[in-house]
Design a protein around this motif. Structure first.
Motif, PDB file in Angstrom:
ATOM      1  N   SER A  81       0.819  -1.216   0.000  1.00 52.64           N
ATOM      2  CA  SER A  81       0.000   0.000   0.000  1.00 52.64           C
ATOM      3  C   SER A  81       0.849   1.261   0.000  1.00 52.64           C
ATOM      4  O   SER A  81       0.540   2.233  -0.711  1.00 52.64           O
ATOM      5  CB  SER A  81      -0.933   0.005   1.219  1.00 52.64           C
ATOM      6  OG  SER A  81      -1.688  -1.177   1.279  1.00 52.64           O
ATOM      7  N   TYR A  95       2.440   1.892  -3.433  1.00 45.86           N
ATOM      8  CA  TYR A  95       1.409   2.284  -4.379  1.00 45.86           C
ATOM      9  C   TYR A  95       0.993   3.735  -4.167  1.00 45.86           C
ATOM     10  O   TYR A  95       0.889   4.525  -5.111  1.00 45.86           O
ATOM     11  CB  TYR A  95       0.222   1.345  -4.222  1.00 45.86           C
ATOM     12  CG  TYR A  95      -0.797   1.436  -5.317  1.00 45.86           C
ATOM     13  CD1 TYR A  95      -0.582   0.829  -6.546  1.00 45.86           C
ATOM     14  CD2 TYR A  95      -1.992   2.122  -5.125  1.00 45.86           C
ATOM     15  CE1 TYR A  95      -1.528   0.900  -7.553  1.00 45.86           C
ATOM     16  CE2 TYR A  95      -2.941   2.198  -6.126  1.00 45.86           C
ATOM     17  CZ  TYR A  95      -2.704   1.582  -7.338  1.00 45.86           C
ATOM     18  OH  TYR A  95      -3.639   1.659  -8.333  1.00 45.86           O
ATOM     19  N   TRP A 106      -4.320   0.590   5.773  1.00 41.99           N
ATOM     20  CA  TRP A 106      -3.943   1.938   5.305  1.00 41.99           C
ATOM     21  C   TRP A 106      -5.139   2.884   5.373  1.00 41.99           C
ATOM     22  O   TRP A 106      -5.026   4.011   5.855  1.00 41.99           O
ATOM     23  CB  TRP A 106      -3.402   1.852   3.877  1.00 41.99           C
ATOM     24  CG  TRP A 106      -2.906   3.160   3.331  1.00 41.99           C
ATOM     25  CD1 TRP A 106      -1.627   3.640   3.364  1.00 41.99           C
ATOM     26  CD2 TRP A 106      -3.692   4.163   2.675  1.00 41.99           C
ATOM     27  NE1 TRP A 106      -1.564   4.873   2.775  1.00 41.99           N
ATOM     28  CE2 TRP A 106      -2.819   5.223   2.340  1.00 41.99           C
ATOM     29  CE3 TRP A 106      -5.034   4.271   2.342  1.00 41.99           C
ATOM     30  CZ2 TRP A 106      -3.249   6.377   1.686  1.00 41.99           C
ATOM     31  CZ3 TRP A 106      -5.474   5.416   1.693  1.00 41.99           C
ATOM     32  CH2 TRP A 106      -4.589   6.453   1.365  1.00 41.99           C
ATOM     33  N   SER A 162      -3.930  -5.242   3.631  1.00 44.43           N
ATOM     34  CA  SER A 162      -2.970  -4.150   3.775  1.00 44.43           C
ATOM     35  C   SER A 162      -3.608  -2.813   3.412  1.00 44.43           C
ATOM     36  O   SER A 162      -3.367  -1.791   4.077  1.00 44.43           O
ATOM     37  CB  SER A 162      -1.735  -4.409   2.909  1.00 44.43           C
ATOM     38  OG  SER A 162      -2.101  -4.640   1.560  1.00 44.43           O
ATOM     39  N   ASN A 163      -4.441  -2.797   2.388  1.00 43.92           N
ATOM     40  CA  ASN A 163      -5.130  -1.556   2.038  1.00 43.92           C
ATOM     41  C   ASN A 163      -6.145  -1.146   3.094  1.00 43.92           C
ATOM     42  O   ASN A 163      -6.304   0.045   3.379  1.00 43.92           O
ATOM     43  CB  ASN A 163      -5.835  -1.708   0.683  1.00 43.92           C
ATOM     44  CG  ASN A 163      -4.882  -1.601  -0.489  1.00 43.92           C
ATOM     45  OD1 ASN A 163      -3.758  -1.121  -0.357  1.00 43.92           O
ATOM     46  ND2 ASN A 163      -5.320  -2.069  -1.649  1.00 43.92           N
ATOM     47  N   GLU A 179     -13.229  -2.635   0.420  1.00 42.43           N
ATOM     48  CA  GLU A 179     -11.868  -2.969   0.006  1.00 42.43           C
ATOM     49  C   GLU A 179     -11.523  -4.386   0.427  1.00 42.43           C
ATOM     50  O   GLU A 179     -11.750  -4.783   1.571  1.00 42.43           O
ATOM     51  CB  GLU A 179     -10.878  -1.988   0.642  1.00 42.43           C
ATOM     52  CG  GLU A 179      -9.416  -2.335   0.490  1.00 42.43           C
ATOM     53  CD  GLU A 179      -8.948  -2.412  -0.953  1.00 42.43           C
ATOM     54  OE1 GLU A 179      -8.248  -3.388  -1.286  1.00 42.43           O
ATOM     55  OE2 GLU A 179      -9.287  -1.516  -1.753  1.00 42.43           O
ATOM     56  N   GLY A 191      -8.592   1.135  -2.081  1.00 37.15           N
ATOM     57  CA  GLY A 191      -7.134   1.056  -2.191  1.00 37.15           C
ATOM     58  C   GLY A 191      -6.465   2.153  -1.388  1.00 37.15           C
ATOM     59  O   GLY A 191      -6.764   2.349  -0.213  1.00 37.15           O
ATOM     60  N   THR A 192      -5.557   2.905  -2.037  1.00 37.92           N
ATOM     61  CA  THR A 192      -4.897   4.017  -1.353  1.00 37.92           C
ATOM     62  C   THR A 192      -5.253   5.338  -2.032  1.00 37.92           C
ATOM     63  O   THR A 192      -4.455   6.267  -2.080  1.00 37.92           O
ATOM     64  CB  THR A 192      -3.369   3.832  -1.340  1.00 37.92           C
ATOM     65  OG1 THR A 192      -2.870   3.827  -2.691  1.00 37.92           O
ATOM     66  CG2 THR A 192      -2.974   2.537  -0.646  1.00 37.92           C
TER      67      THR A 192
END
Length: 265
Positions: free
Chosen positions: A36, A39, A107, A103-104, A99, A79-80
Protein backbone atom coordinates in the motif's frame (compact mmCIF):
# COMPACT_ATOMS: atom_id res chain seq x y z
CA UNK A 1 -6.63 0.81 -8.27
CA UNK A 2 -4.23 2.47 -10.59
CA UNK A 3 -0.72 1.12 -10.90
CA UNK A 4 3.01 1.49 -10.47
CA UNK A 5 5.12 -0.04 -13.22
CA UNK A 6 4.46 -2.69 -15.83
CA UNK A 7 7.12 -5.31 -16.63
CA UNK A 8 5.15 -7.36 -19.11
CA UNK A 9 8.23 -8.65 -20.87
CA UNK A 10 9.66 -10.28 -17.73
CA UNK A 11 8.59 -13.40 -15.82
CA UNK A 12 6.89 -12.79 -12.50
CA UNK A 13 8.34 -13.98 -9.17
CA UNK A 14 6.90 -17.44 -9.66
CA UNK A 15 8.67 -17.66 -13.03
CA UNK A 16 5.46 -17.40 -15.05
CA UNK A 17 6.05 -15.97 -18.55
CA UNK A 18 3.83 -13.14 -19.85
CA UNK A 19 1.61 -15.58 -21.75
CA UNK A 20 0.70 -17.36 -18.50
CA UNK A 21 -0.49 -14.12 -16.93
CA UNK A 22 -3.32 -13.65 -19.41
CA UNK A 23 -5.45 -16.19 -17.53
CA UNK A 24 -4.84 -14.97 -13.97
CA UNK A 25 -8.09 -14.64 -12.04
CA UNK A 26 -8.83 -12.41 -9.09
CA UNK A 27 -8.76 -15.35 -6.68
CA UNK A 28 -5.22 -16.29 -7.73
CA UNK A 29 -3.73 -12.97 -6.56
CA UNK A 30 -2.34 -12.35 -3.06
CA UNK A 31 -4.11 -9.04 -2.43
CA UNK A 32 -3.54 -9.07 1.32
CA UNK A 33 0.16 -8.32 0.88
CA UNK A 34 -0.33 -5.52 -1.63
CA UNK A 35 2.33 -2.86 -0.91
CA UNK A 36 0.00 0.00 0.00
CA UNK A 37 2.72 2.49 0.88
CA UNK A 38 4.62 1.94 -2.39
CA UNK A 39 1.41 2.28 -4.38
CA UNK A 40 0.38 5.45 -2.58
CA UNK A 41 3.83 7.02 -2.94
CA UNK A 42 3.94 6.43 -6.68
CA UNK A 43 0.34 7.32 -7.51
CA UNK A 44 -1.06 9.78 -5.00
CA UNK A 45 1.71 11.66 -3.23
CA UNK A 46 0.85 14.70 -5.39
CA UNK A 47 -1.99 15.74 -7.69
CA UNK A 48 -1.28 14.69 -11.27
CA UNK A 49 -2.87 16.43 -14.24
CA UNK A 50 -4.85 13.32 -15.23
CA UNK A 51 -6.26 12.97 -11.72
CA UNK A 52 -7.14 16.68 -11.72
CA UNK A 53 -9.11 16.22 -14.95
CA UNK A 54 -10.91 13.22 -13.50
CA UNK A 55 -11.77 15.03 -10.28
CA UNK A 56 -13.19 17.99 -12.16
CA UNK A 57 -15.46 15.68 -14.17
CA UNK A 58 -16.82 13.78 -11.18
CA UNK A 59 -17.07 16.96 -9.05
CA UNK A 60 -19.27 18.66 -11.61
CA UNK A 61 -21.32 15.50 -12.21
CA UNK A 62 -22.18 14.89 -8.56
CA UNK A 63 -22.83 18.59 -7.91
CA UNK A 64 -25.59 18.48 -10.56
CA UNK A 65 -27.41 15.50 -9.02
CA UNK A 66 -30.54 15.86 -6.85
CA UNK A 67 -29.12 13.98 -3.87
CA UNK A 68 -30.58 13.69 -0.39
CA UNK A 69 -28.04 14.89 2.22
CA UNK A 70 -28.90 11.77 4.23
CA UNK A 71 -27.83 9.52 1.35
CA UNK A 72 -25.59 6.50 1.83
CA UNK A 73 -22.59 6.31 -0.52
CA UNK A 74 -20.09 3.59 -1.40
CA UNK A 75 -16.56 3.66 -2.84
CA UNK A 76 -15.64 0.22 -4.17
CA UNK A 77 -12.00 -0.80 -4.14
CA UNK A 78 -10.74 2.26 -2.31
CA UNK A 79 -7.13 1.06 -2.19
CA UNK A 80 -4.90 4.02 -1.35
CA UNK A 81 -6.96 6.59 -3.25
CA UNK A 82 -9.16 8.93 -1.21
CA UNK A 83 -10.28 11.35 -3.91
CA UNK A 84 -13.29 9.27 -5.10
CA UNK A 85 -14.54 9.25 -1.51
CA UNK A 86 -13.93 13.00 -1.27
CA UNK A 87 -16.14 13.48 -4.34
CA UNK A 88 -19.15 12.12 -2.42
CA UNK A 89 -18.57 13.73 0.99
CA UNK A 90 -20.95 16.69 0.53
CA UNK A 91 -23.76 14.42 -0.66
CA UNK A 92 -23.94 11.67 1.94
CA UNK A 93 -24.44 11.11 5.66
CA UNK A 94 -22.65 7.75 5.56
CA UNK A 95 -19.82 6.56 3.32
CA UNK A 96 -18.90 2.88 2.99
CA UNK A 97 -15.38 2.11 1.80
CA UNK A 98 -15.33 -1.40 0.28
CA UNK A 99 -11.87 -2.97 0.01
CA UNK A 100 -10.62 -6.55 -0.21
CA UNK A 101 -6.89 -6.20 0.58
CA UNK A 102 -5.93 -6.48 4.26
CA UNK A 103 -2.97 -4.15 3.77
CA UNK A 104 -5.13 -1.56 2.04
CA UNK A 105 -7.79 -1.80 4.73
CA UNK A 106 -5.16 -1.04 7.38
CA UNK A 107 -3.94 1.94 5.31
CA UNK A 108 -7.49 3.27 4.88
CA UNK A 109 -8.23 3.04 8.59
CA UNK A 110 -5.11 5.05 9.41
CA UNK A 111 -6.09 7.70 6.88
CA UNK A 112 -9.67 7.94 8.12
CA UNK A 113 -8.39 8.73 11.59
CA UNK A 114 -6.44 11.67 10.15
CA UNK A 115 -5.50 11.70 6.50
CA UNK A 116 -2.08 12.91 5.33
CA UNK A 117 -1.65 16.57 4.46
CA UNK A 118 -1.08 15.85 0.76
CA UNK A 119 -4.78 14.95 0.44
CA UNK A 120 -5.69 18.56 1.13
CA UNK A 121 -4.27 19.38 -2.31
CA UNK A 122 -6.74 16.92 -3.82
CA UNK A 123 -9.58 18.42 -1.80
CA UNK A 124 -8.63 21.84 -3.16
CA UNK A 125 -9.65 20.65 -6.65
CA UNK A 126 -13.19 20.11 -5.37
CA UNK A 127 -13.45 23.09 -3.05
CA UNK A 128 -14.31 25.85 -5.59
CA UNK A 129 -17.68 24.19 -6.27
CA UNK A 130 -20.35 25.41 -3.83
CA UNK A 131 -21.37 22.02 -2.44
CA UNK A 132 -17.80 21.16 -1.48
CA UNK A 133 -17.22 24.58 0.02
CA UNK A 134 -19.98 23.73 2.50
CA UNK A 135 -17.75 21.00 3.98
CA UNK A 136 -15.44 23.16 6.13
CA UNK A 137 -13.33 20.29 7.46
CA UNK A 138 -12.99 17.28 5.13
CA UNK A 139 -10.86 15.45 7.71
CA UNK A 140 -13.64 15.62 10.28
CA UNK A 141 -16.29 14.75 7.69
CA UNK A 142 -14.40 11.66 6.50
CA UNK A 143 -13.69 10.48 10.04
CA UNK A 144 -17.34 10.90 11.01
CA UNK A 145 -19.00 9.38 7.95
CA UNK A 146 -16.65 6.67 6.65
CA UNK A 147 -16.91 2.99 7.52
CA UNK A 148 -14.46 0.41 6.13
CA UNK A 149 -15.61 -3.01 4.95
CA UNK A 150 -13.09 -5.71 4.11
CA UNK A 151 -14.82 -7.58 1.29
CA UNK A 152 -14.59 -8.43 -2.40
CA UNK A 153 -16.35 -6.54 -5.16
CA UNK A 154 -18.18 -9.81 -5.84
CA UNK A 155 -19.71 -9.67 -2.34
CA UNK A 156 -21.49 -6.35 -2.85
CA UNK A 157 -25.18 -6.49 -1.90
CA UNK A 158 -27.76 -5.38 -4.45
CA UNK A 159 -29.55 -2.03 -4.52
CA UNK A 160 -28.22 -0.68 -1.24
CA UNK A 161 -26.54 2.68 -1.98
CA UNK A 162 -27.72 6.09 -3.23
CA UNK A 163 -24.50 7.00 -5.05
CA UNK A 164 -21.15 5.37 -5.66
CA UNK A 165 -17.65 5.43 -7.11
CA UNK A 166 -15.29 2.72 -8.35
CA UNK A 167 -11.85 3.78 -9.54
CA UNK A 168 -9.29 1.59 -11.33
CA UNK A 169 -10.69 -1.61 -9.84
CA UNK A 170 -12.57 -3.81 -12.32
CA UNK A 171 -9.81 -3.43 -14.91
CA UNK A 172 -6.97 -4.04 -12.46
CA UNK A 173 -8.06 -7.04 -10.41
CA UNK A 174 -7.50 -9.89 -12.89
CA UNK A 175 -6.69 -10.64 -16.52
CA UNK A 176 -10.16 -12.07 -17.16
CA UNK A 177 -12.55 -10.00 -19.31
CA UNK A 178 -15.51 -11.91 -17.84
CA UNK A 179 -14.45 -10.84 -14.34
CA UNK A 180 -14.14 -7.26 -15.57
CA UNK A 181 -17.74 -7.37 -16.76
CA UNK A 182 -18.91 -9.03 -13.55
CA UNK A 183 -17.09 -6.43 -11.46
CA UNK A 184 -18.57 -3.49 -13.34
CA UNK A 185 -22.06 -4.91 -13.08
CA UNK A 186 -21.69 -5.85 -9.41
CA UNK A 187 -20.77 -2.23 -8.69
CA UNK A 188 -23.57 -0.60 -10.67
CA UNK A 189 -26.26 -2.97 -9.40
CA UNK A 190 -25.15 -2.36 -5.80
CA UNK A 191 -26.73 1.08 -6.30
CA UNK A 192 -30.42 1.84 -6.08
CA UNK A 193 -32.19 2.40 -9.43
CA UNK A 194 -31.46 5.91 -10.64
CA UNK A 195 -28.48 6.37 -8.32
CA UNK A 196 -25.61 8.36 -9.86
CA UNK A 197 -22.15 6.84 -10.11
CA UNK A 198 -18.66 7.60 -11.36
CA UNK A 199 -16.11 4.97 -12.38
CA UNK A 200 -12.65 5.04 -13.91
CA UNK A 201 -10.56 2.50 -15.80
CA UNK A 202 -7.06 2.15 -17.17
CA UNK A 203 -7.26 1.72 -20.96
CA UNK A 204 -5.30 -1.13 -22.56
CA UNK A 205 -3.47 -1.93 -19.34
CA UNK A 206 -0.97 -4.78 -19.59
CA UNK A 207 -0.57 -5.31 -15.84
CA UNK A 208 1.43 -3.42 -13.25
CA UNK A 209 4.22 -3.69 -10.73
CA UNK A 210 3.79 -2.63 -7.09
CA UNK A 211 6.91 -2.93 -4.99
CA UNK A 212 8.26 -6.44 -5.62
CA UNK A 213 5.03 -7.88 -7.00
CA UNK A 214 3.36 -7.89 -10.39
CA UNK A 215 -0.45 -7.62 -10.61
CA UNK A 216 -2.74 -8.52 -13.51
CA UNK A 217 -4.98 -6.24 -15.55
CA UNK A 218 -7.34 -6.64 -18.47
CA UNK A 219 -6.72 -4.64 -21.65
CA UNK A 220 -10.11 -2.97 -22.06
CA UNK A 221 -11.10 0.18 -23.93
CA UNK A 222 -14.29 2.11 -24.65
CA UNK A 223 -16.10 -0.75 -26.40
CA UNK A 224 -15.57 -3.14 -23.48
CA UNK A 225 -16.78 -0.53 -21.00
CA UNK A 226 -19.91 0.11 -23.08
CA UNK A 227 -20.67 -3.62 -23.25
CA UNK A 228 -20.20 -4.04 -19.49
CA UNK A 229 -22.34 -1.00 -18.66
CA UNK A 230 -25.14 -1.57 -21.20
CA UNK A 231 -27.31 -3.99 -19.15
CA UNK A 232 -27.04 -2.07 -15.87
CA UNK A 233 -26.52 1.66 -16.51
CA UNK A 234 -28.61 4.54 -17.86
CA UNK A 235 -26.94 6.90 -20.34
CA UNK A 236 -23.32 6.29 -19.32
CA UNK A 237 -21.01 9.07 -20.50
CA UNK A 238 -17.41 8.05 -21.19
CA UNK A 239 -14.56 10.55 -21.28
CA UNK A 240 -11.05 9.60 -22.35
CA UNK A 241 -8.28 11.23 -20.34
CA UNK A 242 -5.25 11.80 -22.57
CA UNK A 243 -2.11 9.90 -21.70
CA UNK A 244 -0.02 13.03 -21.11
CA UNK A 245 2.83 12.22 -18.71
CA UNK A 246 2.39 8.45 -18.30
CA UNK A 247 1.96 7.13 -14.79
CA UNK A 248 3.79 3.97 -15.88
CA UNK A 249 4.42 1.84 -18.94
CA UNK A 250 1.84 -0.45 -20.48
CA UNK A 251 -1.42 1.51 -20.80
CA UNK A 252 -2.89 4.02 -23.25
CA UNK A 253 -4.79 6.44 -21.01
CA UNK A 254 -7.70 6.54 -18.60
CA UNK A 255 -11.47 6.32 -19.09
CA UNK A 256 -13.98 8.07 -16.82
CA UNK A 257 -17.65 7.04 -16.82
CA UNK A 258 -20.56 8.86 -15.22
CA UNK A 259 -24.13 7.65 -15.28
CA UNK A 260 -27.01 6.28 -13.25
CA UNK A 261 -27.94 2.76 -12.22
CA UNK A 262 -30.66 1.24 -14.37
CA UNK A 263 -33.83 -0.30 -12.92
CA UNK A 264 -33.73 -4.09 -12.72
CA UNK A 265 -35.07 -5.83 -15.81
Amino acid sequence: MSAVRSRRERPDEAGNPPSARSSISNEQVDWDHFDSEAYFAHNYRAVRDDDRQIMEIIRDFFAEQPLDPQARAVDVGTGTNLYPAFAMLPFCAHLDLWERSASNVAWIRRQIARFDDNWLDFWDVYRPTTAYGLVPDPRAALAERAEVHRASIFELPSRKWDLGTMFFVACSMSADIAEFQQGVQAFVTALKPGAPFAAAFMAQSQGYQVGKHWFPAVAIDVDEVIRAMAPVAVDPQITRIALGDPLRDGYSGMLVVTGRSAPPV
